[in-house]
Motif scaffolding. Structure first.
Motif, PDB file in Angstrom:
ATOM      1  N   UNK A   1       0.903  -1.166   0.017  1.00  0.00           N
ATOM      2  CA  UNK A   1       0.014  -0.108  -0.018  1.00  0.00           C
ATOM      3  C   UNK A   1       0.758   1.212   0.091  1.00  0.00           C
ATOM      4  N   UNK A   2       0.515   2.454  -0.560  1.00  0.00           N
ATOM      5  CA  UNK A   2       0.998   3.595  -0.657  1.00  0.00           C
ATOM      6  C   UNK A   2       0.421   4.515   0.148  1.00  0.00           C
TER       7      UNK A   2
ATOM      8  N   UNK B   1      19.536   2.709  -4.596  1.00  0.00           N
ATOM      9  CA  UNK B   1      20.138   2.467  -3.440  1.00  0.00           C
ATOM     10  C   UNK B   1      19.098   1.644  -2.649  1.00  0.00           C
ATOM     11  N   UNK B   2      18.117   2.733  -2.428  1.00  0.00           N
ATOM     12  CA  UNK B   2      16.947   2.015  -1.497  1.00  0.00           C
ATOM     13  C   UNK B   2      16.216   0.841  -1.885  1.00  0.00           C
ATOM     14  N   UNK B   3      16.108   0.607  -3.178  1.00  0.00           N
ATOM     15  CA  UNK B   3      15.532  -0.391  -3.848  1.00  0.00           C
ATOM     16  C   UNK B   3      16.100  -1.542  -4.064  1.00  0.00           C
ATOM     17  N   UNK B   4      17.596  -1.554  -4.029  1.00  0.00           N
ATOM     18  CA  UNK B   4      18.440  -2.621  -4.445  1.00  0.00           C
ATOM     19  C   UNK B   4      18.188  -3.759  -3.559  1.00  0.00           C
ATOM     20  N   UNK B   5      17.779  -3.988  -2.439  1.00  0.00           N
ATOM     21  CA  UNK B   5      17.472  -4.978  -1.843  1.00  0.00           C
ATOM     22  C   UNK B   5      16.088  -5.258  -1.833  1.00  0.00           C
ATOM     23  N   UNK B   6      15.118  -4.746  -2.585  1.00  0.00           N
ATOM     24  CA  UNK B   6      13.720  -5.158  -2.553  1.00  0.00           C
ATOM     25  C   UNK B   6      13.133  -5.099  -1.370  1.00  0.00           C
ATOM     26  N   UNK B   7      12.995  -3.809  -0.787  1.00  0.00           N
ATOM     27  CA  UNK B   7      12.381  -3.576   0.546  1.00  0.00           C
ATOM     28  C   UNK B   7      10.950  -3.936   0.674  1.00  0.00           C
ATOM     29  N   UNK B   8      10.357  -4.301   1.742  1.00  0.00           N
ATOM     30  CA  UNK B   8       8.966  -4.615   1.799  1.00  0.00           C
ATOM     31  C   UNK B   8       8.354  -3.212   2.143  1.00  0.00           C
TER      32      UNK B   8
ATOM     33  N   UNK C   1       8.843   7.946 -11.656  1.00  0.00           N
ATOM     34  CA  UNK C   1       9.913   6.882 -11.428  1.00  0.00           C
ATOM     35  C   UNK C   1       9.365   6.101 -10.144  1.00  0.00           C
ATOM     36  N   UNK C   2       9.103   7.011  -9.216  1.00  0.00           N
ATOM     37  CA  UNK C   2       8.428   6.214  -7.897  1.00  0.00           C
ATOM     38  C   UNK C   2       7.172   5.268  -8.223  1.00  0.00           C
ATOM     39  N   UNK C   3       6.270   5.585  -8.841  1.00  0.00           N
ATOM     40  CA  UNK C   3       5.548   4.808  -9.460  1.00  0.00           C
ATOM     41  C   UNK C   3       5.880   3.818 -10.110  1.00  0.00           C
ATOM     42  N   UNK C   4       6.565   3.831 -11.182  1.00  0.00           N
ATOM     43  CA  UNK C   4       6.981   2.669 -11.862  1.00  0.00           C
ATOM     44  C   UNK C   4       7.734   1.580 -10.915  1.00  0.00           C
ATOM     45  N   UNK C   5       8.688   2.259 -10.237  1.00  0.00           N
ATOM     46  CA  UNK C   5       9.353   1.324  -9.069  1.00  0.00           C
ATOM     47  C   UNK C   5       8.268   0.508  -8.279  1.00  0.00           C
ATOM     48  N   UNK C   6       7.291   1.142  -7.866  1.00  0.00           N
ATOM     49  CA  UNK C   6       6.271   0.402  -7.072  1.00  0.00           C
ATOM     50  C   UNK C   6       5.423  -0.657  -7.764  1.00  0.00           C
ATOM     51  N   UNK C   7       5.485  -0.316  -8.854  1.00  0.00           N
ATOM     52  CA  UNK C   7       4.745  -1.413  -9.812  1.00  0.00           C
ATOM     53  C   UNK C   7       5.833  -2.626 -10.171  1.00  0.00           C
ATOM     54  N   UNK C   8       7.007  -2.176 -10.219  1.00  0.00           N
ATOM     55  CA  UNK C   8       7.874  -3.510 -10.545  1.00  0.00           C
ATOM     56  C   UNK C   8       8.624  -4.028  -9.251  1.00  0.00           C
ATOM     57  N   UNK C   9       8.490  -3.388  -8.285  1.00  0.00           N
ATOM     58  CA  UNK C   9       9.305  -3.943  -7.029  1.00  0.00           C
ATOM     59  C   UNK C   9       8.234  -4.426  -6.035  1.00  0.00           C
ATOM     60  N   UNK C  10       6.796  -3.873  -6.242  1.00  0.00           N
ATOM     61  CA  UNK C  10       5.893  -4.122  -5.378  1.00  0.00           C
ATOM     62  C   UNK C  10       6.049  -4.153  -3.738  1.00  0.00           C
TER      63      UNK C  10
END
Lengths: 326, 312
Positions: A36-37, A169-176, A198-207
């Protein structure tokens, strides 16, 4: 109901010497579901950044400390965890992006090393796999020709590019959970839009779930499903983006929404909420918004309003609108 | 990087010329007649005149100046007025002892000072911090020649662990001889470097990128040493260069206290005897060191901070 990813209950944070401490965050509770965002809005000094830092227990101590409450992440109270276990959570399960991309990267380390460090700390990859992953996340955040930029230093990038590096750097480890503390505030408007996309697309790809801190309601409406409004260290309203934007129940939220300039109106002056934000912790009794409120009644000065429920998804702390609803 | 170092070298040329000029002028202003000093009270006016003629002391000042510059640049340092030994060989015999003392003292100062600074900064306002503060105050307050004399009495005379005078012969004995005077200089130096490291590290640990490192999950040691210390070392490097120079001049007194051969000891003797060529050469060599050390600091900057690299 399933257990939320993050459940903050009654968290209070104080600054300064114990004898006359200032309560900067006062009994804050909200939760974030998996994926959730949630947006956290408020003016400067409302305690939103401190609230977000307290989740990772990154409040500089001294002078600050979390005095009460619990912060449950996947059912585990982070505040009860020994301090030396926190680094395992930080960056791996919960990652954070900061407001100041110009100063948040280490000036003497290459960006490749800085991203690789996050992986090295949390994931058991060999050298090659690690660099592969660094290149992967850099291209995920839209860095042109990432393999060639690994050896570049932060000062060689613009603010927008540095913020992309921070996000990588923040999404490198696929954070929850990804906490983004005003990620676009320090950027130009056009770059802001790019970083939001970018944040939106990250959210879609990293979930990942996102906690977006901002004073800009537009940014939050763009990215989040739910909004939490803070004022003077307290939560004053909470609800879905639709309900809060269409029917704000707290006078402060109404003021915030009215302050947004619109292209289709012909006001000469922008709306402003009269008065200034009271210094954190200075309001000891009653509603902290009392002095600036259009709807105030005597009761507001005497007693802090509880959170009234307006619908299942929508709560606000106001005596006037709350009691009218009951 | 090579280009930048070349540029810094070219920058150094005017400094060196200025220093040479200052040395020349200072020596001409100095009271006392070198001919009189060299030949003694019994010399006849004719002998004095002949000596001045030979040494070029009768030429107009500007000619003396250019001859001096040329001699210095071609390393033609002349002979001692007192012993008639070539100045170059006097310097060659003494300079290594001074370099050795300065380097060992600086190394010890860094090894003691920087960790003390880190200890103080990471335990701010706690017991270790106060301890380091007291140590620094003592280091600042005690004159090094006095501390040297104390060390000599305790460790050489009473305990007999270290030799009382001289510079040593082979490697091990030289190390043995240099230890105590170097430690004396290092105490002062580490007091200074310790304070500097503490201040600088505390400032850096409050920076946004240190918070980023913590948010990434770096543990405290990694945050301090990998992210903090390297950024904190920039001002420390400047301080180190300055203290290297202070040590060089401090070595003059220490060499006397420990009765050790060296440039300082040589220079003091030469000044007492108005031995112009030796004083000149000594002053010029000290000046060259200053320029050289500043160059080293600049190069160290380039190595530590990538932002400086780009500016060229």
């Amino acid at each position: 109901m399933t257990r939320p990813l993050l459940k903050i209950s009654d968290v209070s944070v104080e600054f300064g010497p114990k004898a006359n401490a200032i309560r900067v965050v006062d009994s804050v509770s909200f939760s974030i579901g998996a994926g959730e965002a949630v947006g956290l809005v408020g003016e400067s000094g409302s305690g939103k950044s401190i609230t977000s830092l307290s989740i990772l227990r990154l409040i500089p101590d001294p002078p600050g400390r979390i005095v009460s409450g619990s912060i449950e992440f996947e059912g585990q109270d982070l505040l009860k965890l020994p301090a030396n276990r926190m680094p395992e959570i930080r960056g791996r399960d919960i990652a954070m992006i900061f407001q100041e991309p110009m100063s948040s990267l280490n000036p003497v380390m290459t960006i490749g090393d800085q991203i690789a460090e996050a992986l090295m700390l949390h994931q058991d990859l060999d050298r090659d796999a690690r660099w592969q992953r660094v290149i992967e996340v850099l291209s995920l955040v839209g860095m042109p020709d990432p393999a060639a930029r690994l050896g570049a230093f932060p000062h060689e990038f613009s603010g927008g590019m540095r913020q992309r590096v921070m996000i990588a750097m923040a999404v490198a480890c696929n954070p929850k959970l990804l906490i983004a503390d005003e990620p676009t505030t320090a950027l130009d408007v056009t770059i802001q839009a790019q970083v939001l996309e970018l944040m939106k697309s990250i959210r879609a790809s990293v979930n990942t779930a996102i906690l977006l801190i901002s004073h800009d309601l537009g940014v939050i409406a763009d990215l989040c499903e739910r909004v939490v409004v803070m004022y003077s260290g307290r939560i004053v309203e909470e609800g879905s983006v639709e309900s809060i934007f269409s029917k704000p129940e707290h006078p402060y939220t109404r003021g915030l929404l009215q302050s947004i300039p619109r292209l289709d109106d012909d006001r000469k002056r922008l709306y402003q909420i009269a008065g200034t934000v009271p210094m954190a912790g200075s309001v000891k009794k009653g509603c902290p918004f009392y002095a600036r409120c259009d709807l105030r009644v005597d009761k507001c000065a005497a007693e802090m309003p509880p959170m009234f429920e307006f619908s299942k998804q929508h709560k606000a702390a106001c005596w006037v609108t709350g009691e009218a609803e009951q | 990087m090579g280009r930048m170092i070349g540029l810094r070298l070219i920058d150094a040329i005017p400094t060196i010329l200025l220093v040479l000029t200052l040395v020349f002028v200072a020596l001409r202003i100095l009271p006392g007649d070198p001919a009189q000093v060299a030949l003694g009270d019994m010399a006849t006016p004719a002998q004095l005149e002949l000596f001045r003629e030979q040494m070029g002391l009768n030429l107009p000042l500007w000619q003396q100046y250019f001859i001096f510059l040329w001699d210095m640049l071609t390393l033609n340092l002349g002979r001692s007025l007192v012993s008639n030994v070539p100045v170059a060989s006097i310097i060659a015999a003494n300079l290594p002892y001074t370099i050795e003392l300065t380097l060992v003292a600086t190394g010890m100062g860094v090894i003691i000072g920087v960790p003390l600074g880190v200890l103080a900064a990471t335990n701010r306002n706690k017991l270790p911090d106060s301890g380091v503060r007291v140590f620094s105050l003592i280091g600042y307050a005690i004159p090094d020649f006095y501390l040297g004399a104390l060390m000599l009495i305790v460790f050489s005379l009473n305990l007999g662990w270290f030799p009382i005078n001289g510079g040593g012969t082979d490697f091990l004995s030289r190390l043995h001889h240099v230890f105590l005077p170097a430690l004396t200089l290092a105490m002062v130096k580490s007091a200074f470097l310790g304070r500097l490291t503490r201040t600088s590290l505390l400032e850096v640990l409050g920076k946004d990128y240190v918070r980023t490192a913590r948010a990434k999950g770096a543990r405290e040691n990694r945050v301090i040493y990998r992210h903090g210390l390297r950024n904190a070392l920039l001002p420390v490097t400047t301080g180190l260069g300055l203290s290297l120079l202070a040590t060089l001049s401090g070595s003059v007194a220490i060499e006397l206290v420990f009765n050790r051969p060296g440039l300082g000891e040589t220079l003091i003797g030469a000044i007492a005897e108005r031995d112009y060529p030796v004083i000149q050469a000594g002053a010029v060599i000290f000046a060259f060191f200053v320029v050289f050390i500043n160059l080293l600091i600049d190069i160290a900057y380039i190595a530590i901070d990538p932002r400086i690299r780009v500016q060229s």
